[in-house]
Each structure stands twice: as structure tokens, then as C-alpha cells.
Design a protein around this motif. Structure first.
Motif, PDB file in Angstrom:
ATOM      1  N   THR A 199       0.820  -1.224   0.000  1.00  0.00           N
ATOM      2  CA  THR A 199       0.000   0.000   0.000  1.00  0.00           C
ATOM      3  C   THR A 199       0.851   1.271   0.000  1.00  0.00           C
ATOM      4  N   GLY A 200       2.174   1.126   0.078  1.00  0.00           N
ATOM      5  CA  GLY A 200       3.023   2.322   0.129  1.00  0.00           C
ATOM      6  C   GLY A 200       3.099   2.928   1.520  1.00  0.00           C
ATOM      7  N   GLY A 201       2.778   2.133   2.529  1.00  0.00           N
ATOM      8  CA  GLY A 201       2.878   2.592   3.909  1.00  0.00           C
ATOM      9  C   GLY A 201       4.257   2.318   4.488  1.00  0.00           C
ATOM     10  N   ALA A 202       4.303   2.072   5.797  1.00  0.00           N
ATOM     11  CA  ALA A 202       5.575   1.797   6.469  1.00  0.00           C
ATOM     12  C   ALA A 202       5.282   1.157   7.819  1.00  0.00           C
ATOM     13  N   VAL A 203       6.321   0.680   8.480  1.00  0.00           N
ATOM     14  CA  VAL A 203       6.207   0.247   9.872  1.00  0.00           C
ATOM     15  C   VAL A 203       7.264   1.006  10.655  1.00  0.00           C
ATOM     16  N   GLU A 204       6.864   1.603  11.760  1.00  0.00           N
ATOM     17  CA  GLU A 204       7.789   2.441  12.531  1.00  0.00           C
ATOM     18  C   GLU A 204       7.609   2.127  14.008  1.00  0.00           C
ATOM     19  N   ASP A 205       8.559   2.559  14.828  1.00  0.00           N
ATOM     20  CA  ASP A 205       8.460   2.319  16.274  1.00  0.00           C
ATOM     21  C   ASP A 205       8.901   3.539  17.061  1.00  0.00           C
ATOM     22  N   VAL A 206       8.431   3.612  18.300  1.00  0.00           N
ATOM     23  CA  VAL A 206       8.799   4.701  19.217  1.00  0.00           C
ATOM     24  C   VAL A 206       9.182   4.112  20.571  1.00  0.00           C
ATOM     25  N   ASP A 207      10.029   4.847  21.304  1.00  0.00           N
ATOM     26  CA  ASP A 207      10.475   4.330  22.603  1.00  0.00           C
ATOM     27  C   ASP A 207       9.490   4.705  23.720  1.00  0.00           C
ATOM     28  N   ASP A 208       9.728   4.175  24.899  1.00  0.00           N
ATOM     29  CA  ASP A 208       8.782   4.345  26.006  1.00  0.00           C
ATOM     30  C   ASP A 208       8.530   5.812  26.342  1.00  0.00           C
ATOM     31  N   GLU A 209       9.578   6.630  26.287  1.00  0.00           N
ATOM     32  CA  GLU A 209       9.401   8.049  26.608  1.00  0.00           C
ATOM     33  C   GLU A 209       8.510   8.718  25.557  1.00  0.00           C
ATOM     34  N   GLN A 210       8.709   8.350  24.313  1.00  0.00           N
ATOM     35  CA  GLN A 210       7.854   8.906  23.247  1.00  0.00           C
ATOM     36  C   GLN A 210       6.406   8.418  23.385  1.00  0.00           C
ATOM     37  N   ILE A 211       6.243   7.198  23.871  1.00  0.00           N
ATOM     38  CA  ILE A 211       4.889   6.669  24.103  1.00  0.00           C
ATOM     39  C   ILE A 211       4.168   7.505  25.155  1.00  0.00           C
ATOM     40  N   VAL A 212       4.852   7.762  26.261  1.00  0.00           N
ATOM     41  CA  VAL A 212       4.247   8.556  27.337  1.00  0.00           C
ATOM     42  C   VAL A 212       3.946   9.972  26.844  1.00  0.00           C
ATOM     43  N   ASP A 213       4.892  10.564  26.121  1.00  0.00           N
ATOM     44  CA  ASP A 213       4.661  11.917  25.583  1.00  0.00           C
ATOM     45  C   ASP A 213       3.442  11.940  24.666  1.00  0.00           C
ATOM     46  N   ALA A 214       3.279  10.890  23.875  1.00  0.00           N
ATOM     47  CA  ALA A 214       2.165  10.850  22.922  1.00  0.00           C
ATOM     48  C   ALA A 214       0.833  10.645  23.639  1.00  0.00           C
ATOM     49  N   ILE A 215       0.824   9.847  24.701  1.00  0.00           N
ATOM     50  CA  ILE A 215      -0.405   9.701  25.504  1.00  0.00           C
ATOM     51  C   ILE A 215      -0.835  11.073  26.012  1.00  0.00           C
ATOM     52  N   LYS A 216       0.141  11.823  26.527  1.00  0.00           N
ATOM     53  CA  LYS A 216      -0.180  13.145  27.086  1.00  0.00           C
ATOM     54  C   LYS A 216      -0.583  14.134  25.991  1.00  0.00           C
ATOM     55  N   LEU A 217       0.062  14.029  24.841  1.00  0.00           N
ATOM     56  CA  LEU A 217      -0.274  14.910  23.720  1.00  0.00           C
ATOM     57  C   LEU A 217      -1.724  14.703  23.289  1.00  0.00           C
ATOM     58  N   LEU A 218      -2.129  13.450  23.170  1.00  0.00           N
ATOM     59  CA  LEU A 218      -3.503  13.139  22.759  1.00  0.00           C
ATOM     60  C   LEU A 218      -4.500  13.607  23.819  1.00  0.00           C
ATOM     61  N   ALA A 219      -4.167  13.408  25.083  1.00  0.00           N
ATOM     62  CA  ALA A 219      -5.055  13.834  26.179  1.00  0.00           C
ATOM     63  C   ALA A 219      -5.192  15.351  26.202  1.00  0.00           C
ATOM     64  N   ARG A 220      -4.075  16.041  26.040  1.00  0.00           N
ATOM     65  CA  ARG A 220      -4.044  17.498  26.144  1.00  0.00           C
ATOM     66  C   ARG A 220      -4.747  18.162  24.965  1.00  0.00           C
ATOM     67  N   THR A 221      -4.681  17.535  23.778  1.00  0.00           N
ATOM     68  CA  THR A 221      -5.251  18.166  22.590  1.00  0.00           C
ATOM     69  C   THR A 221      -6.700  17.763  22.317  1.00  0.00           C
ATOM     70  N   GLU A 222      -7.043  16.502  22.633  1.00  0.00           N
ATOM     71  CA  GLU A 222      -8.370  16.007  22.249  1.00  0.00           C
ATOM     72  C   GLU A 222      -9.200  15.473  23.410  1.00  0.00           C
ATOM     73  N   GLY A 223      -8.637  15.485  24.615  1.00  0.00           N
ATOM     74  CA  GLY A 223      -9.394  14.968  25.759  1.00  0.00           C
ATOM     75  C   GLY A 223      -9.594  13.472  25.714  1.00  0.00           C
ATOM     76  N   ILE A 224      -8.710  12.761  24.997  1.00  0.00           N
ATOM     77  CA  ILE A 224      -8.786  11.299  24.927  1.00  0.00           C
ATOM     78  C   ILE A 224      -7.608  10.721  25.698  1.00  0.00           C
ATOM     79  N   PHE A 225      -7.913   9.917  26.715  1.00  0.00           N
ATOM     80  CA  PHE A 225      -6.867   9.312  27.542  1.00  0.00           C
ATOM     81  C   PHE A 225      -6.665   7.885  27.043  1.00  0.00           C
ATOM     82  N   ALA A 226      -5.542   7.665  26.364  1.00  0.00           N
ATOM     83  CA  ALA A 226      -5.287   6.385  25.709  1.00  0.00           C
ATOM     84  C   ALA A 226      -4.418   5.477  26.556  1.00  0.00           C
ATOM     85  N   GLU A 227      -4.602   4.198  26.327  1.00  0.00           N
ATOM     86  CA  GLU A 227      -3.699   3.173  26.821  1.00  0.00           C
ATOM     87  C   GLU A 227      -2.332   3.347  26.160  1.00  0.00           C
TER      88      GLU A 227
END
Lengths: 440, 440
Positions: free
Chosen positions: B349-377
Motif C-alpha cells: 500500500t506504500g505505507g511503512a512500519v515504525e516504532d517509538v520508545d517508552d518516553e515517546q509513548i508517554v509523551d504521545a499519551i499526554k499529547l492526545l489527552a491534552r489536545t483532544e481529551g482522549i486518555f489512551a492506553e
């Protein structure tokens, strides 16, 4: 749902800080005024909450749509699968769905046949499961309406005092809507609840003192110039906030196929939710959306905070405040503002107010999980436990159709069940060990 | 949705233990057979999961409805607001809505304008938020289908090995449907997760050993007479179970107004979900429910368990197993069964597979919560973090329309954000203290 232009019924008033263009939808939709529940005095729609004449609580009064109920039903059914399908009955503009909001509601009404069997209910039992809301409690409903009022009034900070569910609901809604939020909590709140309140990135302020101290501080803040532009969802926005609970009544009726149940079992904290559900049911009848029939409203409290239940049983009209001591912390309001109204509704409809102790609450949480796969917060343990007690004591007719509310998610109050919930067995990974443990 | 009679396309086979009356709906609806993904060999619909010819994985093959797409769309839109609206495309009988089931799905597709702004996305961004499911993860979708297959096969115990989300989903679904459940977990699971798994009242067995030991034990149990009548949702019911993930594709397309997005960012654990979403998208095109257009599928892993991402970057076709070490425990499968299929889809499909480390995971959880009010696993932190990285590295076009998945709820992984999430300030309850703290 297409944006619709609704004739404005609201005067522009000094309290209305929001811009109101000619031709724009009425900012409060069908809401006409605030009116005092005690003396009936009317006020323009503004961020005020107490009557200047008698200090009674203000609530939203409507010019509700008249005309063909079939057309209104069809309009609702064509709307979004959230509370905004009822926008024609709420104090929000007709274009509310175009604004960023968490869009709560349209949670499941679960036909609870297994639980009914266990309780001996033959007339049909449903659980209205509000754990399905965005932050997993019914508070998303009330905050959603308060947020829209704040937007209309031009307020820029969303605030509240809270010990749990409300903090998360306000933080999340403000984040999505682009409001600043500032939430006040007692400084010694459990770590998990602090995380749930803080993760949305708004200001979270721990107050060195009790929950009462937090509330007193918030009242001071509202009266101070610092508080200008602040919307405390359950204080100066309370009249709008409270209306969110009406949507529970609308959804229950619509999900039953536009008809009313015989009995509703509703938790009591301040008592606001119960009174607003009654208001919603009466509106449905007045609008011809459901056929008129009698219904009984039952209030549920935890024994450790049961001032309304105590007053009901004693035949009193007033509620004597108590100091709460119960695991049902989301219901632990010792001096419930709407207590007298709750007593009136329970008596008028032929219902009752009852309470259960902490052990019964835990048992009821497990009973609901085991029978219907619904993991409820302690408040849901209170309502299910009270339902059981009402049947056993002959206060609720098991041959009638009943709806019981679960207002929050068990993940928020894991501590309540943790001490008595664990593995059946722990074994070595062999078939022999599995057999020995009596599991085969 | 009225029950409909659909002509049976399924032969009664020895593997089909359920009763099948003449005239009753086909027990597997449009499903025609199991077919091997490797060699194409076909088998009757039964509780088997591996090809007898080549040991390849079996998946459900359909005789999908042909004819007017408008009529099918209308039929779906008139269905219930859960996955059963897509019953015509799933291996379930047409009367599935009459059976007790948790009825997951129809979760929100949130237009994420705030997050898009932060990430520099101009083509539109949506979060498919599966935390709104009954037990707050996408697992409810797959378990719901497995449960219906178990019912049809006459199985009476629902089972799985799990370290978290699946245990709760199986326990809850079994409770509601009246099945016995028996769930196996490592004996040293965190206390909170044990409570979530145990509260539904089924058997919960701690196994002294690692998660691998638990799995080995389950395989032994399936082969033993003890396991007769048992449905392991992700083993002998896996072909049916996997189909539940297709509903994510259907819902995304319908919620976009029956069209496909340009990009999808999907987490990878076993890889099954990603492959089934691709299957669902292809079905939508084949059925004429959406217009055909190219789409790119991106896979997201945690750096601490990134065997598929590593293979993608190295240009390999095979996936080298790893020993997981990440906070994203719901994605921590070191030897993902569907890894090679994921590589193929990402490349095709012309996509990709990528990964992020634990600190980036935590930052992204907070980013989503702060911007959209969604608290993700944590899994939602992985997808949002990977989306950010894909944009920064130029692998994903920010001018294209993107859907990112959140597959679970932040309340389930509070520990991930707890160390870095707390009050802004703690103050005495006075206005002076509030001012001093710089909050006014």
C-alpha cells in the motif's frame, strides 16, 4: 445533522457576554430564561445560579417545540448518536454539533435478563450503563452542556472542585474544546485519581484542606476579580450543567421504543440527577413523545452517607446533613442541595429512598459484573444493591419494568473490590495441577 | 433490526456441533468456509485454526452479498449502533442481535483538529477511539465474534491466555452470554489487572511461569480431553475472532461518509488487527460500498518490541522474534504470527512500519489527552507517537487524510503516566496563595 436556524427566544442581556449575530442560531436553543425553583422569579440566561429574591436555585425554563410529536421524534432519530440528538430540548444552539465537544451520551441500555432472574424481577430489567461515556461517568453529560454555556458567555476557563469523576470530565472537555481548565482537588486525593485528573494537561491545584475547604475556596474565587471569565461548571454554570442529566431520561425512553418504564432506580449525591431525570420524563410526556403513564422514582444512597434516605424513612421534609463515611465516594455529599426535591419526587411518584452498606455495595458490583458483564463504579453498586433491597422489602414491584442506573466505571474504583477479588487458583503449568485444583 | 432469513451457504459438518434447524438463519451468515491463507485449501466452518496440508493459518471465506450497494448501505445504516450493523459481512447469523452479547463497536471517530495542528497535518486527522467499547479495548470486537462461533459450535467454556485486555473482554462477554469462562494469566500479573480480570466472576487461573508458559499450557489443554467443549478465543476460535477487527474498517469508512481515508496508522501486536482492517477495506471496495482509491497502511510498534518494524526497515520478508521490554504491554508479542502479512501490506500500500520508545509513548499519551481529551492506553501512545515520527521523517504525507487508532483506555495503564503526571501546584486555600503560585 444539518445546522438549523431557530428563532431566538433569548434577549441579549448584560450577563450574556458572547457575541450574538443577527440570524445566528439562538445561543441557548429552546431555553427562554432562568427561573427560581422556589419563588418562580425569572432571570435572563446568564452565568448566575441563585435567585436574588429568595436565594433559591435557578433552573432553565424553556419554550419547548410544540406541534407534531412524530416530526420531533423523526428529527431526534436522524440526529447524531450522542446527547446532541436532543438539542431541540436542551439549552444549546441548533449548530452545537459543529463545536468541539466530547459528545457524550447514547450509552447502552442493557436488557439485564440474568440479573433480573437473580433478583426475581419478572417485569423486565434494564441497566442504563453510563460507564460508556468518554471519561466513563455520567459527568460528561452535564459538563458538555456547561461547556457550551461557557462558550456562549465568552468564558475562557472551565473549573470545578472535585474528588474524582468531575475533575476528569472537566479536564477532558476543556482540552478538546480549547478552553483553559483549572480544577481544584483536596491535596491528599488517591494517586490514581490525581493521574486521571491531571493527564489532560490543564491546571490541577491541590488544596491543603478538606473537600469543604476546597469548595469554600472556590466560592471565594468566583467572587474575586481573579474569577472573571471563569466558568465553575457546578457553581455559576450549574443551571445549564444540571440540564445534562435530562438526557438520561430521553435516552431511556427512546431506547425503550419511546415509552416510559414503570420504575427507575437513581443514585443520589446532590440529588440533582434524580430531579432532572424526573424533569426530562415530564417533558417527554408534555411534548407527546411518549404516552403518559405513572412511573415511580427510587433514590439510592450509601448507608455511610444517607441523609435523604433517613429523611424519607422518618417522614421528614428536610434533610439533616451528615459527615460521609462510605466507599461510594462519588455519592458522598453529606448536605445534598436537592435533597428536599428528591423527597418530594419519591413521595409524589410512589417511589422510595433506600440505602445499602459498603459490603452490600461490593456484593452488588460483583453481582452486576457476574450476571451482565458490566463492571460498575461504587455508585453502580449502590443502585443495584438498593434495587435488591427494595425488592426484598416489598417496596418495588418485581412484576413491573425497571431501569437501574450505573453512572460510572469500575476501573475508577478498583480499590472497592480489590480486597475480595482475585484468582480462583494459582497452579503449576501442568494438566495434573489443573485437575488437582478441581478445575477440570 | 428485524431478524432475516438468509439462505444457508454452510454445510452441516462434523465440526459443527450446534443444532441447525431447517429454515433457521445460516449460523455463520455469509461465511462459506475456512480457507488457508498460505495454500488456499478450504475446510468446513468448524473450531479449527491450522491447515492440515501446510499448517498455514485459516481464515473465514465469504459469499458476500452481491447486488445494489445502496440497498446494503441502507440496511447497515438501519441496523443497531454496534458491530452487528455489519452482520451481513460477518460470520454470524442474521438473528445475532437476539442473543446476549456485549454488543461492542460503533465507537467514536473523533475529528482531531487540535492534534492535527500540533503535528502539522493539514489533510485532516481522525482518532478512531476504541476505548469506548464495553470493557474499554478493541478486544470486545474480536471476542464478540468468537463468542457467537462458540455458541454455534455448542461450546460451553470460553477461555484465553492473557496479560490484560483480553482477560477482561472474555470474562465480561462470557458472564453476559451465560458461558462458563476460564482465563489463564501469569501468576505475577499486577494487582489491578488481576481485579479487572477476576471481577466478572469466571474462573481465573494464575499460572506459575511466564506468559509463554501460560500459552504452552493452554495448547496442552486444547489437545486434552479436559479441553472438550472449550473455546479458546484466540486459538481454536481464532479464524472467527480475527474477523472482529474488520469492523474497525467498516466503521471508519461509514463514519467518514462511506469513503476511505488516505492513511491509517494501526498498532501491531500479533499483526492480526492490521491485516483484518486491510481485508475489511478491500471488501468495502469489492462490494461497492465505497469508491475505490489507494490507501496507505502504517504499522506502529514500541521500540522495546519492534520485530516487524526492524524487518520492514531492513527490507526483510521474515520477522526475527525478540524478547519484549516495553511499557506497551498490550503490544508486547515478540513473535508476531501475522508479521510477514503486515510487511506485505505496508509495502503493497506504500505505507511503512515504525516504532517509538517508552518516553515517546508517554509523551504521545499526554499529547492526545491534552489536545483532544482522549486518555489512551500505552498502545494509543504508540500509534500517536509513530504518527508524529512518520510525519517528522517524511514517511507520511501531512496533506493527506489520516486515521490513527486508539485501541484501549488509559485507565488500564495508569502506571505508564503516573510518575510524570501530577498537580500543577499544591496551595493553602487562600486567594493570596493562589496568586503567589502564579495561577491567577
Amino acid at each position: 445533522m444539518a445546522a438549523q436556524t431557530v428563532a431566538s427566544t433569548t434577549d441579549s442581556t448584560p450577563g450574556t457576554q458572547g457575541a450574538q449575530d443577527a440570524g445566528a442560531p439562538a445561543p441557548f436553543g429552546p431555553a427562554a430564561a432562568l427561573s427560581c425553583r422556589e419563588c418562580g422569579a425569572r432571570y435572563p440566561l446568564s452565568p448566575v445560579f441563585a435567585c436574588l429574591e429568595c436565594f433559591g436555585p435557578l433552573e432553565v425554563a424553556y419554550d419547548l417545540p410544540t406541534g407534531d410529536p412524530e416530526a420531533l421524534r423523526a428529527r431526534i432519530e436522524a440526529g447524531p448518536t450522542n446527547i446532541w440528538r436532543y438539542a431541540p430540548l436542551l439549552p444549546v444552539p441548533a449548530d452545537v454539533t459543529t463545536k468541539p465537544n466530547l459528545n457524550p451520551g447514547w450509552t447502552k441500555l442493557v436488557k439485564a435478563d440474568n440479573l433480573a432472574r437473580e433478583l426475581g424481577i419478572t417485569g423486565g430489567l434494564h441497566v442504563k450503563d453510563d460507564s460508556g461515556n468518554p471519561t466513563h461517568s455520567f459527568k460528561d453529560r452535564v459538563v458538555a452542556i456547561a461547556l457550551e454555556a461557557a462558550r456562549t458567555f465568552g468564558l475562557t476557563t472551565l473549573s470545578c472542585s472535585s474528588t474524582g469523576n468531575l475533575a476528569g470530565a472537566v479536564g477532558a472537555a476543556a482540552a478538546r474544546a480549547g478552553f483553559r481548565s483549572c480544577v481544584f482537588i483536596p491535596h491528599d486525593l488517591e494517586a490514581g485519581k490525581v493521574v486521571m485528573a491531571a493527564v489532560y494537561g490543564g491546571e490541577l491545584v491541590g488544596i491543603e484542606g478538606s473537600y469543604d475547604d476546597v469548595n469554600r475556596f472556590c466560592s471565594e474565587l468566583i467572587g474575586d476579580p481573579i474569577g472573571e471569565g471563569w466558568g465553575f461548571v457546578n457553581v455559576n454554570l450549574r443551571p445549564y450543567y444540571g440540564e445534562g442529566s435530562k438526557t438520561l431520561a430521553y435516552e431511556i425512553a427512546e431506547q425503550l421504543g419511546w415509552r416510559l418504564p414503570d420504575n427507575l432506580v437513581i443514585p443520589i449525591a446532590s440529588g440533582s440527577q434524580l430531579t432532572k431525570i424526573d424533569k426530562g420524563l415530564k417533558e417527554l410526556i408534555a411534548l407527546g413523545l411518549v404516552e403518559e403513564k405513572p412511573y415511580r422514582i427510587y433514590g439510592a444512597q450509601a448507608e455511610g452517607c444517607s441523609p435523604v434516605s433517613a429523611a424519607f424513612k422518618a417522614g421528614h421534609d428536610v434533610v439533616r446533613p451528615v459527615k460521609p463515611d462510605t466507599i461510594a465516594k462519588s455519592l458522598a455529599i453529606g448536605n445534598p442541595a436537592d435533597g428536599p426535591y428528591v423527597l418530594d419526587i419519591a413521595r409524589r411518584t410512589g417511589g422510595a429512598v433506600e440505602d445499602v452498606d459498603d459490603e452490600q455495595i461490593v456484593d452488588a458490583i460483583k453481582l452486576l459484573a457476574r450476571t451482565e458483564g458490566i463492571f460498575a463504579e461504587t455508585a453502580g453498586g449502590v443502585t443495584v444493591g438498593v434495587l435488591k433491597k427494595l425488592i426484598e422489602s416489598g417496596q418495588l414491584d418485581p412484576a413491573a419494568e425497571t431501569v437501574v442506573l450505573n453512572t460510572g466505571d469500575g476501573l475508577k474504583t478498583l480499590d472497592a473490590v480489590a480486597p475480595t477479588t482475585g484468582p480462583t487458583a494459582t497452579i503449576r503449568p501442568t494438566l495434573a495441577a489443573f485437575r488437582e485444583a478441581g478445575l477440570a
